[in-house]
Design a protein around this motif. Sequence first.
Motif, PDB file in Angstrom:
ATOM      1  N   ASN A   1      -9.212  -8.113   0.148  1.00  0.00           N
ATOM      2  CA  ASN A   1     -10.420  -8.480  -1.127  1.00  0.00           C
ATOM      3  C   ASN A   1     -10.664  -8.982  -2.358  1.00  0.00           C
ATOM      4  N   CYS A   2      -9.470  -9.382  -2.851  1.00  0.00           N
ATOM      5  CA  CYS A   2      -9.464  -9.338  -4.415  1.00  0.00           C
ATOM      6  C   CYS A   2      -9.815 -11.226  -4.485  1.00  0.00           C
ATOM      7  N   PRO A   3     -10.753 -11.263  -5.700  1.00  0.00           N
ATOM      8  CA  PRO A   3     -11.086 -12.793  -6.447  1.00  0.00           C
ATOM      9  C   PRO A   3     -10.089 -13.747  -6.637  1.00  0.00           C
ATOM     10  N   ILE A   4     -10.152 -14.814  -6.574  1.00  0.00           N
ATOM     11  CA  ILE A   4      -9.801 -16.210  -6.178  1.00  0.00           C
ATOM     12  C   ILE A   4      -9.621 -17.384  -7.531  1.00  0.00           C
ATOM     13  N   TYR A   5      -8.841 -17.638  -8.018  1.00  0.00           N
ATOM     14  CA  TYR A   5      -9.392 -18.266  -9.326  1.00  0.00           C
ATOM     15  C   TYR A   5      -8.518 -19.385  -9.493  1.00  0.00           C
ATOM     16  N   THR A   6      -9.502 -20.835  -9.672  1.00  0.00           N
ATOM     17  CA  THR A   6      -8.442 -21.053 -11.172  1.00  0.00           C
ATOM     18  C   THR A   6      -8.597 -21.959 -11.900  1.00  0.00           C
ATOM     19  N   TYR A   7      -8.561 -23.306 -12.857  1.00  0.00           N
ATOM     20  CA  TYR A   7      -8.532 -23.715 -14.013  1.00  0.00           C
ATOM     21  C   TYR A   7      -9.538 -24.856 -13.771  1.00  0.00           C
TER      22      TYR A   7
ATOM     23  N   GLU B   1       2.411 -33.678  -8.609  1.00  0.00           N
ATOM     24  CA  GLU B   1       2.633 -34.247  -7.850  1.00  0.00           C
ATOM     25  C   GLU B   1       1.956 -33.708  -5.689  1.00  0.00           C
ATOM     26  N   GLY B   2       0.864 -33.138  -6.402  1.00  0.00           N
ATOM     27  CA  GLY B   2      -0.123 -33.014  -4.735  1.00  0.00           C
ATOM     28  C   GLY B   2       0.383 -31.527  -4.603  1.00  0.00           C
ATOM     29  N   ILE B   3       0.746 -31.178  -5.538  1.00  0.00           N
ATOM     30  CA  ILE B   3       1.691 -29.543  -4.520  1.00  0.00           C
ATOM     31  C   ILE B   3       0.979 -28.705  -5.769  1.00  0.00           C
ATOM     32  N   PHE B   4      -0.417 -27.364  -4.764  1.00  0.00           N
ATOM     33  CA  PHE B   4      -0.462 -26.772  -5.511  1.00  0.00           C
ATOM     34  C   PHE B   4       0.427 -25.224  -5.658  1.00  0.00           C
ATOM     35  N   TYR B   5       0.163 -24.928  -7.121  1.00  0.00           N
ATOM     36  CA  TYR B   5       0.716 -23.261  -7.693  1.00  0.00           C
ATOM     37  C   TYR B   5       0.092 -22.344  -7.667  1.00  0.00           C
ATOM     38  N   ALA B   6       0.971 -21.236  -7.085  1.00  0.00           N
ATOM     39  CA  ALA B   6      -0.633 -19.745  -7.168  1.00  0.00           C
ATOM     40  C   ALA B   6       0.756 -19.158  -7.681  1.00  0.00           C
ATOM     41  N   LYS B   7      -0.396 -18.333  -8.657  1.00  0.00           N
ATOM     42  CA  LYS B   7       0.378 -16.923  -8.277  1.00  0.00           C
ATOM     43  C   LYS B   7      -0.245 -14.994  -8.231  1.00  0.00           C
ATOM     44  N   LEU B   8       0.323 -14.554  -7.679  1.00  0.00           N
ATOM     45  CA  LEU B   8      -0.585 -12.984  -7.110  1.00  0.00           C
ATOM     46  C   LEU B   8      -0.402 -12.051  -8.945  1.00  0.00           C
ATOM     47  N   ILE B   9      -1.450 -11.436  -8.730  1.00  0.00           N
ATOM     48  CA  ILE B   9      -1.474 -10.702 -10.146  1.00  0.00           C
ATOM     49  C   ILE B   9      -2.100  -9.064  -9.317  1.00  0.00           C
ATOM     50  N   CYS B  10      -0.061  -8.853  -9.642  1.00  0.00           N
ATOM     51  CA  CYS B  10      -0.230  -7.047  -9.215  1.00  0.00           C
ATOM     52  C   CYS B  10      -0.799  -5.641 -10.229  1.00  0.00           C
ATOM     53  N   THR B  11      -0.375  -5.029  -9.504  1.00  0.00           N
ATOM     54  CA  THR B  11      -0.922  -3.452  -9.958  1.00  0.00           C
ATOM     55  C   THR B  11      -0.224  -2.254  -9.247  1.00  0.00           C
ATOM     56  N   ASP B  12       0.067  -1.333 -10.285  1.00  0.00           N
ATOM     57  CA  ASP B  12       0.304   0.015  -9.513  1.00  0.00           C
ATOM     58  C   ASP B  12      -0.021   0.950 -10.507  1.00  0.00           C
ATOM     59  N   GLY B  13      -1.077   0.448 -11.279  1.00  0.00           N
ATOM     60  CA  GLY B  13      -2.248   1.155 -11.697  1.00  0.00           C
ATOM     61  C   GLY B  13      -1.724   1.178 -13.128  1.00  0.00           C
ATOM     62  N   LYS B  14      -0.482   1.231 -13.689  1.00  0.00           N
ATOM     63  CA  LYS B  14       0.832   1.764 -14.711  1.00  0.00           C
ATOM     64  C   LYS B  14       1.246   0.294 -15.071  1.00  0.00           C
TER      65      LYS B  14
ATOM     66  N   GLY C   1       0.807  -1.207   0.142  1.00  0.00           N
ATOM     67  CA  GLY C   1       0.092   0.221   0.001  1.00  0.00           C
ATOM     68  C   GLY C   1       0.849   1.257  -0.113  1.00  0.00           C
ATOM     69  N   ALA C   2       1.725   1.230   0.627  1.00  0.00           N
ATOM     70  CA  ALA C   2       2.800   2.765   0.724  1.00  0.00           C
ATOM     71  C   ALA C   2       3.637   2.769  -0.467  1.00  0.00           C
ATOM     72  N   PHE C   3       3.379   1.802  -1.462  1.00  0.00           N
ATOM     73  CA  PHE C   3       4.436   1.640  -3.012  1.00  0.00           C
ATOM     74  C   PHE C   3       2.441   1.998  -4.275  1.00  0.00           C
ATOM     75  N   LYS C   4       1.508   2.043  -3.093  1.00  0.00           N
ATOM     76  CA  LYS C   4       0.347   1.853  -4.227  1.00  0.00           C
ATOM     77  C   LYS C   4      -0.015   0.306  -4.976  1.00  0.00           C
ATOM     78  N   ILE C   5       1.016  -0.404  -4.473  1.00  0.00           N
ATOM     79  CA  ILE C   5       0.496  -1.515  -4.867  1.00  0.00           C
ATOM     80  C   ILE C   5      -0.906  -2.176  -4.723  1.00  0.00           C
ATOM     81  N   THR C   6      -1.175  -3.236  -5.223  1.00  0.00           N
ATOM     82  CA  THR C   6      -2.522  -3.533  -4.854  1.00  0.00           C
ATOM     83  C   THR C   6      -2.677  -4.829  -5.704  1.00  0.00           C
ATOM     84  N   VAL C   7      -3.064  -5.988  -4.373  1.00  0.00           N
ATOM     85  CA  VAL C   7      -3.225  -7.522  -5.636  1.00  0.00           C
ATOM     86  C   VAL C   7      -4.469  -7.651  -6.598  1.00  0.00           C
ATOM     87  N   GLU C   8      -4.792  -7.842  -8.069  1.00  0.00           N
ATOM     88  CA  GLU C   8      -6.273  -7.948  -8.261  1.00  0.00           C
ATOM     89  C   GLU C   8      -6.732  -8.872  -8.050  1.00  0.00           C
ATOM     90  N   GLU C   9      -6.030  -9.795  -8.225  1.00  0.00           N
ATOM     91  CA  GLU C   9      -6.812 -11.431  -8.324  1.00  0.00           C
ATOM     92  C   GLU C   9      -5.554 -12.376  -8.093  1.00  0.00           C
TER      93      GLU C   9
END
Length: 197
Positions: free
Chosen positions: A118-124, A85-98, A69-77
């Motif tokens: 308070n961002c959405p969580i998705y999978t495939y 092999e039983g391990i889930f992998y995830a990623k954060l989609i982040c933006t600073d507005g630009k 927040g101090a650097f105006k970065i948000t996690v969008e999703e």
Amino acid sequence: MKKIKLDIVGLSYSPTQSGAYALVMGEVNGRRRLPIIIGSTEAQAIAIEIEKITPTRPLTHDLFKTFAGAFKITVEEVIIYNLIEGIFYAKLICTDGKKVEEVDARTSDAVALAVRFNCPIYTYEFILAQAGVTIEGDQFIFLDNADTKEEKVSSQASSYASLSDEELKNQLKFALDEEAYEKAAKIRDELSRRKSS
């Protein structure tokens, strides 16, 4: 690839793995569930935010949110994008507005941040097909992905190898009735292993 939105359905202590918890994600507007085993620290971080408890000192995920927040970065999703092999992998989609950046993260940390931002969580679809459970009437049915290679069976799951198919099905029904999704997933794995043998 089409994304499927998930909500947090439950978080419970794992009776089969010491110090572990089962995070159960549910398909929005659907009947499928995705159980994910996470550590106690991450479970606590998720539970504290869901329950809106304010710790006396900021937790790591709170620090990350404040720092971002101090650097105006948000996690969008958050996207749970793979299962190997039983391990889930995830990623954060982040933006600073630009510009938008993808940041790799452990699934448990990604979910802990998703609840804070308070961002959405998705999978495939392929992940739900491989590791999900679905409700048909008043029963759960585990989904299989026929193209998936046989997963390694953990030492705890191999304790089910001595049971008959009928005993496994009874234990599966009991585990689902008790909402012990982690145990149910291990029984499902044993049943799937037998089908593919």
